[in-house]
Scaffold this motif. Structure first.
Motif, short mmCIF file in Angstrom:
data_model
loop_
_atom_site.label_atom_id
_atom_site.label_comp_id
_atom_site.label_asym_id
_atom_site.label_seq_id
_atom_site.Cartn_x
_atom_site.Cartn_y
_atom_site.Cartn_z
N ILE A 1 0.82 -1.17 0.02
CA ILE A 1 -0.20 -0.02 0.14
C ILE A 1 0.79 1.21 0.09
O ILE A 1 0.66 2.18 -0.77
N THR A 2 1.78 1.21 0.60
CA THR A 2 2.80 2.44 1.12
C THR A 2 3.50 2.47 -0.35
O THR A 2 3.81 3.69 -0.84
N HIS A 3 4.04 1.51 -0.85
CA HIS A 3 4.78 1.46 -2.20
C HIS A 3 3.98 2.09 -3.18
O HIS A 3 4.35 2.95 -4.10
N ALA A 4 2.90 1.51 -3.46
CA ALA A 4 2.01 2.08 -4.42
C ALA A 4 1.65 3.42 -4.30
O ALA A 4 1.45 4.23 -5.24
N ASN A 5 1.25 4.19 -3.03
CA ASN A 5 1.11 5.42 -2.87
C ASN A 5 2.42 6.25 -3.24
O ASN A 5 2.28 7.28 -4.00
N LEU A 6 3.55 5.87 -2.82
CA LEU A 6 4.71 6.72 -3.49
C LEU A 6 4.80 6.36 -4.98
O LEU A 6 5.15 7.51 -5.33
N LEU A 7 4.63 5.52 -5.36
CA LEU A 7 4.57 5.17 -6.86
C LEU A 7 3.75 6.39 -7.58
O LEU A 7 3.81 7.05 -8.43
N ARG A 8 2.39 6.32 -7.20
CA ARG A 8 1.50 7.48 -7.44
C ARG A 8 1.97 8.65 -7.33
O ARG A 8 1.82 9.64 -8.16
N MET A 9 2.41 9.12 -6.26
CA MET A 9 2.97 10.17 -5.82
C MET A 9 4.02 10.89 -6.97
O MET A 9 4.30 11.82 -7.46
N ASN A 10 4.98 9.83 -6.97
CA ASN A 10 6.23 10.15 -8.19
C ASN A 10 5.63 10.36 -9.41
O ASN A 10 6.25 11.16 -10.28
N GLN A 11 4.60 9.52 -9.94
CA GLN A 11 4.02 9.63 -11.37
C GLN A 11 3.34 11.10 -11.37
O GLN A 11 3.60 11.68 -12.41
N GLU A 12 2.60 11.58 -10.42
CA GLU A 12 1.96 12.67 -10.56
C GLU A 12 3.23 14.08 -10.62
O GLU A 12 3.04 14.83 -11.33
N THR A 13 4.22 13.91 -9.74
CA THR A 13 5.25 14.79 -9.85
C THR A 13 5.96 14.82 -11.05
O THR A 13 6.23 15.90 -11.69
N GLN A 14 6.07 13.53 -11.79
CA GLN A 14 6.67 13.39 -13.13
C GLN A 14 5.79 14.21 -14.11
O GLN A 14 6.17 15.15 -14.90
N GLN A 15 4.51 14.15 -14.00
CA GLN A 15 3.69 14.62 -14.98
C GLN A 15 3.84 16.17 -14.78
O GLN A 15 3.53 16.86 -15.97
N LEU A 16 3.79 16.46 -13.60
CA LEU A 16 3.81 18.14 -13.30
C LEU A 16 5.20 18.42 -13.99
O LEU A 16 5.11 19.86 -14.70
N THR A 17 6.07 17.93 -13.98
CA THR A 17 7.36 18.30 -14.31
C THR A 17 7.68 18.51 -15.71
O THR A 17 7.82 19.12 -16.52
N ASP A 18 6.93 17.21 -16.45
CA ASP A 18 6.90 17.08 -17.65
C ASP A 18 5.90 18.36 -18.35
O ASP A 18 6.23 19.13 -19.37
N TYR A 19 4.76 18.57 -17.60
CA TYR A 19 4.04 19.85 -18.07
C TYR A 19 4.63 21.23 -17.97
O TYR A 19 4.75 22.00 -18.85
N VAL A 20 5.53 21.32 -16.93
CA VAL A 20 6.25 22.65 -16.68
C VAL A 20 7.32 22.68 -17.78
O VAL A 20 7.59 23.72 -18.14
N THR A 21 8.13 21.72 -18.00
CA THR A 21 9.01 21.69 -18.93
C THR A 21 8.52 21.81 -20.37
O THR A 21 9.20 22.80 -21.05
N ARG A 22 7.61 21.08 -20.50
CA ARG A 22 7.11 21.48 -22.06
C ARG A 22 6.41 22.64 -22.48
O ARG A 22 6.60 23.26 -23.55
N THR A 23 5.94 23.25 -21.41
CA THR A 23 5.23 24.63 -21.56
C THR A 23 6.07 25.68 -21.08
O THR A 23 5.53 26.97 -21.22
N HIS A 24 7.60 25.62 -20.65
CA HIS A 24 8.17 26.42 -19.95
C HIS A 24 7.59 27.36 -18.90
O HIS A 24 7.71 28.61 -18.83
N GLY A 25 6.94 26.84 -18.29
CA GLY A 25 6.13 27.68 -16.92
C GLY A 25 4.90 28.14 -17.30
O GLY A 25 4.22 28.92 -16.47
N ARG A 26 4.29 27.89 -18.64
CA ARG A 26 3.31 28.79 -18.88
C ARG A 26 2.02 28.02 -18.58
O ARG A 26 2.09 26.75 -18.72
N TYR A 27 0.85 28.52 -17.84
CA TYR A 27 -0.18 27.85 -17.66
C TYR A 27 -1.26 28.74 -17.91
O TYR A 27 -1.37 29.64 -18.21
#
Length: 160
Positions: free
Chosen positions: A134-160
């Motif tokens: 359970i703890t590992h799945a939560n950590l993986l989910r949080m890591n994926q969400e962080t990566q998605q946010l990083t990808d979004y910011v990187t691709r849009t150069h911080g524009r939102y």
């Protein structure tokens, strides 16, 4: 309101993945049950409670307070568990759990669970493995969400 803990619902949860019926019955015998109304708080962020929760009906909003505002980070669904970190290491709660509509949770206090060490060590082993998953799945989910946010910011150069 309290009701009887059903071993089949324990087995159907993330906590009971590996438990057979007699093992689930032994664990269920140590658990409590709590029914919540819409909007009712189960536990508050920073609270000292060490109880482990298994959601068996309804939904729970998992939230944190940021700048004085409660922000929902996740919606728990039937079969999911909450409170593994506090249950294991006795640290204060990091989130608030609040019912979204009527909800029922099964509760497990650490001292009750620890009584199984002498009588049912396999159950303790299986439940601890489940809590790790359970703890590992939560950590993986949080890591994926962080990566998605990083990808979004990187691709849009911080524009939102």
């Amino acid at each position: 309101m309290s009701q009887t803990v059903q071993a089949d619902l324990v087995r159907a949860s993330a906590l009971g993945d590996e438990l057979d019926k007699p093992e689930a019955e032994a664990l269920a015998a140590l658990m409590g049950s709590r029914t919540l109304n819409d909007g009712e708080t189960l536990v508050r962020e920073s609270g000292p409670e060490r109880t482990l929760f298994v959601l068996v009906a309804g939904q729970l909003a998992v939230s944190n307070t940021r700048d004085g505002t409660e922000q929902v980070a996740y919606m728990m669904n039937k079969g999911e568990c909450a409170g593994a970190r506090s249950f294991v290491d006795a640290m204060p709660r990091r989130t608030t759990l609040r019912a979204v509509g009527p909800a029922t949770v099964y509760t497990l206090a650490p001292d009750r669970f620890e009584t199984l060490i002498a009588t049912h060590p396999r159950i303790v082993y299986k439940v601890m493995r489940a809590m790790f998953r359970i703890t590992h799945a939560n950590l993986l989910r949080m890591n994926q969400e962080t990566q998605q946010l990083t990808d979004y910011v990187t691709r849009t150069h911080g524009r939102y």
